[in-house]
Design an enzyme around this catalytic site. Structure first.
Site, mmCIF file in Angstrom:
data_model
loop_
_atom_site.group_PDB
_atom_site.id
_atom_site.type_symbol
_atom_site.label_atom_id
_atom_site.label_comp_id
_atom_site.label_asym_id
_atom_site.label_seq_id
_atom_site.Cartn_x
_atom_site.Cartn_y
_atom_site.Cartn_z
ATOM 1 N N PRO A 2 -13.849 11.943 -48.542
ATOM 2 C CA PRO A 2 -12.564 12.287 -48.682
ATOM 3 C C PRO A 2 -12.555 13.987 -49.202
ATOM 4 C CG PRO A 2 -13.096 10.486 -49.873
ATOM 5 C CD PRO A 2 -14.436 10.954 -49.388
ATOM 6 N N GLN A 3 -11.673 14.623 -48.415
ATOM 7 C CA GLN A 3 -11.203 15.979 -49.142
ATOM 8 C C GLN A 3 -9.584 15.927 -49.040
ATOM 9 O OE1 GLN A 3 -13.178 19.355 -47.240
ATOM 10 N NE2 GLN A 3 -11.207 20.703 -47.598
#
Length: 94
Positions: A2-3
């Site tokens: 995840p970013q």
């Protein structure tokens, strides 16, 4: 991996930014099935003169004393940021 990318009008203290990074990281960790070292959180600060709502920059709003009555500059910028995020989310759902 995840970013999360966050854009804010400038004016927060380093402690506020660090707290935000921590809280977002914790929320992603709590709600996704990923390892902590895979979570990326990036905060970008935009000069208040480069952020406009209704063709009026935040700097112009600050100078005119407009915005939410009784709100401090930080509170107004928080509300402006939130409106931006809500608008973007609404657009994505359309």
């Amino acid at each position: 991996m995840p970013q999360v990318a966050i854009t804010l009008a400038e004016g927060r203290t380093p402690t506020q930014i660090r707290d935000l990074l921590h809280e977002v990281h914790a929320a992603v960790l709590r709600t996704t099935n990923t390892r902590p070292e895979y979570i990326r959180v990036v905060v970008s600060e935009v000069p208040r003169s480069h952020w406009a709502t209704g063709d009026v920059t935040l700097t112009e709003m600050d100078a005119a004393g407009t915005g939410q009555s009784g709100a401090t500059t930080d509170e107004r910028s928080d509300q402006d940021d939130t409106r931006h995020l809500v608008t973007r989310a609404d657009e994505e759902q359309s």
